[in-house]
Design an enzyme around this catalytic site. Structure first.
Site, PDB file in Angstrom:
ATOM      1  N   LYS A 111       0.844  -1.199   0.000  1.00 15.77           N
ATOM      2  CA  LYS A 111       0.000   0.000   0.000  1.00 15.77           C
ATOM      3  C   LYS A 111       0.875   1.243   0.000  1.00 15.77           C
ATOM      4  CE  LYS A 111      -4.021   1.743   2.596  1.00 15.77           C
ATOM      5  NZ  LYS A 111      -4.895   1.465   3.765  1.00 15.77           N
ATOM      6  N   SER A 154      -9.894  -1.218   7.007  1.00 15.82           N
ATOM      7  CA  SER A 154      -9.344  -0.982   5.673  1.00 15.82           C
ATOM      8  C   SER A 154      -8.564  -2.129   5.064  1.00 15.82           C
ATOM      9  CB  SER A 154      -8.464   0.271   5.692  1.00 15.82           C
ATOM     10  OG  SER A 154      -9.259   1.419   5.784  1.00 15.82           O
ATOM     11  N   SER A 203      -9.585   1.276   2.903  1.00 19.74           N
ATOM     12  CA  SER A 203      -8.778   2.093   2.018  1.00 19.74           C
ATOM     13  C   SER A 203      -7.704   1.312   1.250  1.00 19.74           C
ATOM     14  CB  SER A 203      -8.074   3.195   2.826  1.00 19.74           C
ATOM     15  OG  SER A 203      -7.253   2.635   3.847  1.00 19.74           O
TER      16      SER A 203
END
Length: 458
Positions: A73, A172, A148
């Protein structure tokens, strides 16, 4: 594509080459560019790391993940590689050090395919990013991937890497894992080092893996914690599984509830007994989570807010603007309630082995859809999708989302397993037992649908 377990075996037997495997993943990632899984592919770095992995295998010095292509990420710091956190504000931020989690993975031979798309600064659950575009769900590219850590989930589901590392502040990791039909683990708070990751809320932030199956989860967690996790010959016969009697089936879509109830019956078929439990003070989750997350995000971002408020995407801008309105007494009260609720929740595990809930109240929604309908009333998609996950960020207990079925429109439905602190092995064992008996056809369907989408969607 092969599992991590199969790849490692292939490298060990010299039937596979880390360089060739890495080239194949890079090729697929380029073909799947329209899914927006990545903010940046790191092709040169990946191939250099793959060449080194080949040497280490030949010398008998292979690490636990030697030659395995992963994605990270884009709020996780990798030395010399931009960490945008999904925002133009940090577009030019290039870390000078690796995050500890990256150090660990590099030491064990993992290869970085690229940095993944995410909701701006991790403050959202759709991954509809105003600067890099939405990370599209490979089950249906018109639908959200969840967030996310949406790009991380897309990269794994579409077979653009073997696994990914995401972050989780209110769900997330688990939300995109559920939306994309994967396994996502939010480990016990503090089990994995959070430094070297652009923070959202230090009280709630976790990091962890998104993977395709339980064997891969055990292998990645084994590398991250320098320990061993078992995923074979697992049994949950005689286990006591806590089923929430409150909150976790409120305002839930019928297809999600149907899959959840079917999953509970399947756990009974595997020999577990179901015990109804009341989750303490769960109705306070939303207000406490927002107080902590918004106040701490406001502090983390104080310099960015002062200099670049107008550069945030509209949804995150509103959050940052509201951060200064939270009073100190409310923030301190939220911290205190967090401690008290955690202590009460701990007590439940004296009588049960783990808790089973739906991961989400609703199916993935179309990109751009802002609300979810329940009994004629609209709930914001953000509030809806964190409703069943964020409680366990408050308490810090490990929580694992596993795929459990499909809707009529062929969208994945996840179920969440929650254990006492440091009980990651128990969660993996329960997931592995369920996987062995019930997920074979699901995995074949995921491979067929998502791999085809990856190369066909334009």
């Amino acid at each position: 594509m092969l599992s991590i377990k199969d790849m490692l075996e292939g490298f060990r037997k010299k039937e596979l080459s880390p360089v060739e495997v890495t080239r194949e993943y890079l090729k697929r990632a380029k073909q799947a560019e329209s899914l927006n899984a990545f903010i940046q592919l790191t092709e040169e770095t990946a191939l250099n790391q793959a060449k080194l992995a080949e040497i280490r295998w030949s010398m008998g010095q292979a690490g636990k993940l030697e030659g395995i292509p992963l994605s990270y990420k884009d709020n996780i710091h990798v030395k010399g590689v931009p960490a945008t956190s999904g925002s133009i504000i940090d577009r030019d931020f290039v870390p000078t050090n690796n995050a500890p989690i990256i150090q660990t993975l590099q030491k064990d031979g993992a290869i970085m395919i690229g940095k993944t798309n995410m909701h701006e600064f991790a403050f959202g659950i759709t991954n509809n990013n105003p600067f890099y575009g939405p990370a599209r769900n490979p089950w249906n590219p018109g639908y959200i991937s969840g967030g996310s850590s949406g790009g991380s989930a897309v990269s794994v589901a579409a077979n653009l890497c073997a696994a990914s590392i995401g972050t989780d502040t209110g769900g997330s990791i688990r939300i995109p894992a559920s939306c994309c039909g994967l396994i996502g683990l939010k480990p016990t708070y503090g089990l994995l080092n959070n430094s070297g990751i652009t923070p959202l809320s230090w009280s709630l932030d976790h990091n962890g893996p998104i993977v395709q199956n339980t064997a891969d989860l055990a292998l990645v967690m084994g590398a991250l914690t320098n320990s061993n996790y078992s995923y074979e010959n697992t049994s949950i016969k005689g286990w006591r599984m806590g089923i929430p009697s409150n909150f976790f089936t409120d305002r839930i879509e019928p297809e999600v509830l149907e899959v959840y109830e079917s999953t509970l019956k399947r756990f009974e078929e595997l020999g577990a007994s179901l015990v109804y439990v009341e989750i303490p003070h769960v109705e306070e989750t939303s207000s406490l989570t927002f107080t902590l997350a918004i106040a701490e995000a406001g502090y983390v971002h104080k310099d960015r807010i002062a200099r670049n408020l107008g550069k945030y995407g509209e949804d995150v801008k509103q959050i940052m603007e509201s951060s200064s309105s939270i009073q100190a007494i409310d923030y301190i009260n939220a911290l205190r309630r967090k401690e008290q609720i955690t202590e009460e929740f701990d007590i439940l595990f004296k009588d049960i082995d783990l808790i089973v809930t739906p991961t989400l109240p609703a199916l993935p929604k179309a990109i751009g859809e802002g609300g979810v309908q329940f009994n004629g009333e609209t709930e914001s998609i953000f509030n809806c999708m964190i409703r069943y996950t964020s409680y366990f960020n408050l308490t810090g207990h490990p929580a694992l989302s596993i795929p459990a079925g499909l809707s009529e429109e062929r969208l994945p439905v996840g179920v969440q397993l929650v254990g006492k602190k440091m009980s990651e092995q128990g969660l993996i064992s329960a997931a592995a037992a369920f996987e062995k008996h019930y997920l074979g056809n699901f995995y074949k369907m995921r491979e067929s649908v998502c791999s085809a989408t990856a190369v066909s969607y334009q």
